[in-house]
Write a protein that holds these residues in place. Structure first.
Motif, PDB file in Angstrom:
ATOM      1  N   GLY A  91     -27.792 -15.366 -11.889  1.00  0.00           N
ATOM      2  CA  GLY A  91     -26.151 -15.000 -11.780  1.00  0.00           C
ATOM      3  C   GLY A  91     -25.425 -16.473 -11.417  1.00  0.00           C
ATOM      4  N   PHE A  92     -24.087 -15.931 -11.839  1.00  0.00           N
ATOM      5  CA  PHE A  92     -23.067 -17.416 -11.795  1.00  0.00           C
ATOM      6  C   PHE A  92     -22.045 -16.638 -11.540  1.00  0.00           C
ATOM      7  CE2 PHE A  92     -24.149 -16.961 -16.185  1.00  0.00           C
ATOM      8  CZ  PHE A  92     -23.287 -16.433 -16.677  1.00  0.00           C
ATOM      9  N   PHE A  93     -20.842 -17.674 -10.473  1.00  0.00           N
ATOM     10  CA  PHE A  93     -19.467 -16.695 -11.047  1.00  0.00           C
ATOM     11  C   PHE A  93     -18.784 -16.441 -12.144  1.00  0.00           C
ATOM     12  CE2 PHE A  93     -14.916 -17.020 -10.325  1.00  0.00           C
ATOM     13  CZ  PHE A  93     -15.057 -16.293  -9.672  1.00  0.00           C
ATOM     14  N   ILE A  94     -18.257 -15.476 -12.160  1.00  0.00           N
ATOM     15  CA  ILE A  94     -17.367 -14.966 -13.812  1.00  0.00           C
ATOM     16  C   ILE A  94     -16.382 -14.345 -12.755  1.00  0.00           C
ATOM     17  CG2 ILE A  94     -19.075 -15.319 -15.084  1.00  0.00           C
ATOM     18  CD1 ILE A  94     -19.525 -11.762 -14.728  1.00  0.00           C
ATOM     19  N   THR A  95     -15.114 -13.479 -13.420  1.00  0.00           N
ATOM     20  CA  THR A  95     -14.301 -13.933 -13.398  1.00  0.00           C
ATOM     21  C   THR A  95     -14.536 -11.855 -13.156  1.00  0.00           C
ATOM     22  OG1 THR A  95     -12.652 -13.335 -15.484  1.00  0.00           O
ATOM     23  CG2 THR A  95     -12.423 -15.426 -13.381  1.00  0.00           C
ATOM     24  N   ASN A  96     -13.691 -10.436 -13.376  1.00  0.00           N
ATOM     25  CA  ASN A  96     -13.754  -9.628 -13.272  1.00  0.00           C
ATOM     26  C   ASN A  96     -12.927  -8.936 -14.814  1.00  0.00           C
ATOM     27  OD1 ASN A  96     -14.026  -6.526 -13.273  1.00  0.00           O
ATOM     28  ND2 ASN A  96     -11.576  -6.481 -12.520  1.00  0.00           N
ATOM     29  N   LYS A  97     -11.778 -10.557 -15.578  1.00  0.00           N
ATOM     30  CA  LYS A  97     -12.219  -9.844 -16.761  1.00  0.00           C
ATOM     31  C   LYS A  97     -13.208 -11.096 -17.747  1.00  0.00           C
ATOM     32  CE  LYS A  97      -8.188 -11.480 -20.442  1.00  0.00           C
ATOM     33  NZ  LYS A  97      -8.543 -10.396 -20.692  1.00  0.00           N
ATOM     34  N   GLN A  98     -13.694 -11.523 -17.286  1.00  0.00           N
ATOM     35  CA  GLN A  98     -14.629 -11.910 -18.108  1.00  0.00           C
ATOM     36  C   GLN A  98     -16.436 -11.202 -17.891  1.00  0.00           C
ATOM     37  OE1 GLN A  98     -15.483 -15.846 -15.909  1.00  0.00           O
ATOM     38  NE2 GLN A  98     -15.097 -16.628 -17.375  1.00  0.00           N
ATOM     39  N   PHE A  99     -16.145 -10.247 -16.590  1.00  0.00           N
ATOM     40  CA  PHE A  99     -17.199  -8.847 -17.045  1.00  0.00           C
ATOM     41  C   PHE A  99     -16.879  -8.071 -17.801  1.00  0.00           C
ATOM     42  CE2 PHE A  99     -19.580  -5.396 -15.788  1.00  0.00           C
ATOM     43  CZ  PHE A  99     -21.525  -5.962 -15.800  1.00  0.00           C
ATOM     44  N   LYS A 100     -15.687  -7.601 -17.753  1.00  0.00           N
ATOM     45  CA  LYS A 100     -15.607  -6.952 -18.680  1.00  0.00           C
ATOM     46  C   LYS A 100     -14.564  -6.992 -20.206  1.00  0.00           C
ATOM     47  CE  LYS A 100     -11.262  -5.604 -16.459  1.00  0.00           C
ATOM     48  NZ  LYS A 100      -9.885  -5.218 -15.932  1.00  0.00           N
ATOM     49  N   GLU A 101     -14.894  -7.813 -20.069  1.00  0.00           N
ATOM     50  CA  GLU A 101     -15.466  -8.423 -21.565  1.00  0.00           C
ATOM     51  C   GLU A 101     -16.699  -8.492 -21.956  1.00  0.00           C
ATOM     52  OE1 GLU A 101     -12.889 -12.308 -22.281  1.00  0.00           O
ATOM     53  OE2 GLU A 101     -11.455 -11.389 -22.140  1.00  0.00           O
ATOM     54  N   ALA A 102     -17.573  -9.065 -21.076  1.00  0.00           N
ATOM     55  CA  ALA A 102     -18.661  -9.248 -21.779  1.00  0.00           C
ATOM     56  C   ALA A 102     -19.817  -7.596 -21.582  1.00  0.00           C
ATOM     57  CB  ALA A 102     -19.744  -9.373 -20.677  1.00  0.00           C
ATOM     58  N   MET A 103     -19.074  -6.507 -21.087  1.00  0.00           N
ATOM     59  CA  MET A 103     -19.255  -5.449 -20.920  1.00  0.00           C
ATOM     60  C   MET A 103     -18.552  -4.222 -22.512  1.00  0.00           C
ATOM     61  SD  MET A 103     -21.028  -3.821 -18.524  1.00  0.00           S
ATOM     62  CE  MET A 103     -21.077  -1.984 -17.959  1.00  0.00           C
ATOM     63  N   VAL A 104     -17.973  -4.633 -23.021  1.00  0.00           N
ATOM     64  CA  VAL A 104     -17.653  -4.142 -24.199  1.00  0.00           C
ATOM     65  C   VAL A 104     -18.089  -5.194 -25.202  1.00  0.00           C
ATOM     66  CG1 VAL A 104     -15.280  -4.565 -25.742  1.00  0.00           C
ATOM     67  CG2 VAL A 104     -15.288  -4.227 -23.427  1.00  0.00           C
ATOM     68  N   ARG A 105     -18.407  -5.947 -25.066  1.00  0.00           N
ATOM     69  CA  ARG A 105     -19.375  -6.391 -26.275  1.00  0.00           C
ATOM     70  C   ARG A 105     -21.007  -6.413 -26.234  1.00  0.00           C
ATOM     71  NH1 ARG A 105     -16.799 -12.097 -24.332  1.00  0.00           N
ATOM     72  NH2 ARG A 105     -19.108 -12.506 -23.034  1.00  0.00           N
ATOM     73  N   CYS A 106     -21.354  -5.729 -25.256  1.00  0.00           N
ATOM     74  CA  CYS A 106     -22.378  -4.877 -24.620  1.00  0.00           C
ATOM     75  C   CYS A 106     -22.235  -3.624 -25.832  1.00  0.00           C
ATOM     76  CB  CYS A 106     -22.703  -5.064 -23.980  1.00  0.00           C
ATOM     77  SG  CYS A 106     -23.849  -6.907 -23.712  1.00  0.00           S
ATOM     78  N   ASP A 107     -21.572  -2.686 -26.161  1.00  0.00           N
ATOM     79  CA  ASP A 107     -20.715  -1.363 -26.682  1.00  0.00           C
ATOM     80  C   ASP A 107     -20.863  -0.779 -25.113  1.00  0.00           C
ATOM     81  OD1 ASP A 107     -20.972  -2.586 -28.948  1.00  0.00           O
ATOM     82  OD2 ASP A 107     -23.970  -2.267 -29.133  1.00  0.00           O
ATOM     83  N   PHE A 108     -20.110  -0.640 -24.029  1.00  0.00           N
ATOM     84  CA  PHE A 108     -20.041  -0.415 -23.125  1.00  0.00           C
ATOM     85  C   PHE A 108     -17.830   0.091 -23.394  1.00  0.00           C
ATOM     86  CE2 PHE A 108     -23.747  -1.843 -21.585  1.00  0.00           C
ATOM     87  CZ  PHE A 108     -24.593  -0.261 -21.396  1.00  0.00           C
ATOM     88  N   VAL A 109     -18.158   1.331 -23.341  1.00  0.00           N
ATOM     89  CA  VAL A 109     -16.069   1.379 -23.305  1.00  0.00           C
ATOM     90  C   VAL A 109     -15.943   1.867 -22.490  1.00  0.00           C
ATOM     91  CG1 VAL A 109     -14.511   2.548 -24.856  1.00  0.00           C
ATOM     92  CG2 VAL A 109     -16.736   2.666 -25.568  1.00  0.00           C
ATOM     93  N   PRO A 110     -14.582   1.382 -21.670  1.00  0.00           N
ATOM     94  CA  PRO A 110     -14.152   1.793 -20.614  1.00  0.00           C
ATOM     95  C   PRO A 110     -13.256   3.042 -20.417  1.00  0.00           C
ATOM     96  CG  PRO A 110     -13.060  -0.092 -21.393  1.00  0.00           C
ATOM     97  CD  PRO A 110     -14.452  -0.088 -21.971  1.00  0.00           C
ATOM     98  N   VAL A 111     -13.458   3.839 -19.067  1.00  0.00           N
ATOM     99  CA  VAL A 111     -12.922   4.989 -18.980  1.00  0.00           C
ATOM    100  C   VAL A 111     -11.413   4.972 -19.261  1.00  0.00           C
ATOM    101  CG1 VAL A 111     -12.627   7.030 -17.982  1.00  0.00           C
ATOM    102  CG2 VAL A 111     -15.217   5.568 -17.349  1.00  0.00           C
ATOM    103  N   ASN A 112     -10.949   4.162 -18.820  1.00  0.00           N
ATOM    104  CA  ASN A 112      -9.458   3.901 -18.289  1.00  0.00           C
ATOM    105  C   ASN A 112      -8.959   2.445 -18.484  1.00  0.00           C
ATOM    106  OD1 ASN A 112      -6.854   3.798 -18.375  1.00  0.00           O
ATOM    107  ND2 ASN A 112      -6.864   4.977 -16.503  1.00  0.00           N
ATOM    108  N   LYS A 113      -8.770   1.569 -20.034  1.00  0.00           N
ATOM    109  CA  LYS A 113      -8.957   0.502 -19.904  1.00  0.00           C
ATOM    110  C   LYS A 113      -7.297  -0.399 -18.923  1.00  0.00           C
ATOM    111  CE  LYS A 113     -10.678  -1.341 -24.109  1.00  0.00           C
ATOM    112  NZ  LYS A 113      -9.832  -1.909 -25.438  1.00  0.00           N
ATOM    113  N   ASN A 114      -6.424   1.002 -18.452  1.00  0.00           N
ATOM    114  CA  ASN A 114      -5.139   0.465 -18.206  1.00  0.00           C
ATOM    115  C   ASN A 114      -5.762   0.452 -16.532  1.00  0.00           C
ATOM    116  OD1 ASN A 114      -3.387   0.888 -20.484  1.00  0.00           O
ATOM    117  ND2 ASN A 114      -3.636   3.302 -19.992  1.00  0.00           N
TER     118      ASN A 114
END
Length: 86
Positions: free
Chosen positions: A47-70
């Motif tokens: 691991g290494f430092f990343i932002t919450n936004k970077q992690f969220k984008e990575a999850m979406v790229r891995c086909d995980f859909v957020p329950v509530n994007k808001n």
């Protein structure tokens, strides 16, 4: 490169960690938001430092859909599948 983009080698490391440690499930997992998962990744051996936004984008790229994007910290329909991620 924007402030949220990662170098290719870091994108690949993050993608690999997500695919090895997170599995889809039907019910949302309220215990592990994007912020908690990002912290697990940062504490992992590769691991290494990343932002919450970077992690969220990575999850979406891995086909995980957020329950509530808001929400600030996204919940996903996931379970942790690797003992090393707990």
């Amino acid at each position: 490169m924007s402030e949220y983009e990662l170098p290719d080698i870091q994108k690949k490391a993050l993608h690999n960690w997500i695919m090895l440690n997170i599995a889809p499930q039907k019910a949302p997992n309220k215990n592990y938001t994007s912020y908690a998962l990002k912290n697990l990744f940062e504490q992992s051996p590769d691991g290494f430092f990343i932002t919450n936004k970077q992690f969220k984008e990575a999850m979406v790229r891995c086909d995980f859909v957020p329950v509530n994007k808001n929400k600030l910290n996204w919940e996903f329909r996931i379970s942790l599948k690797s003992p090393g991620s707990k």
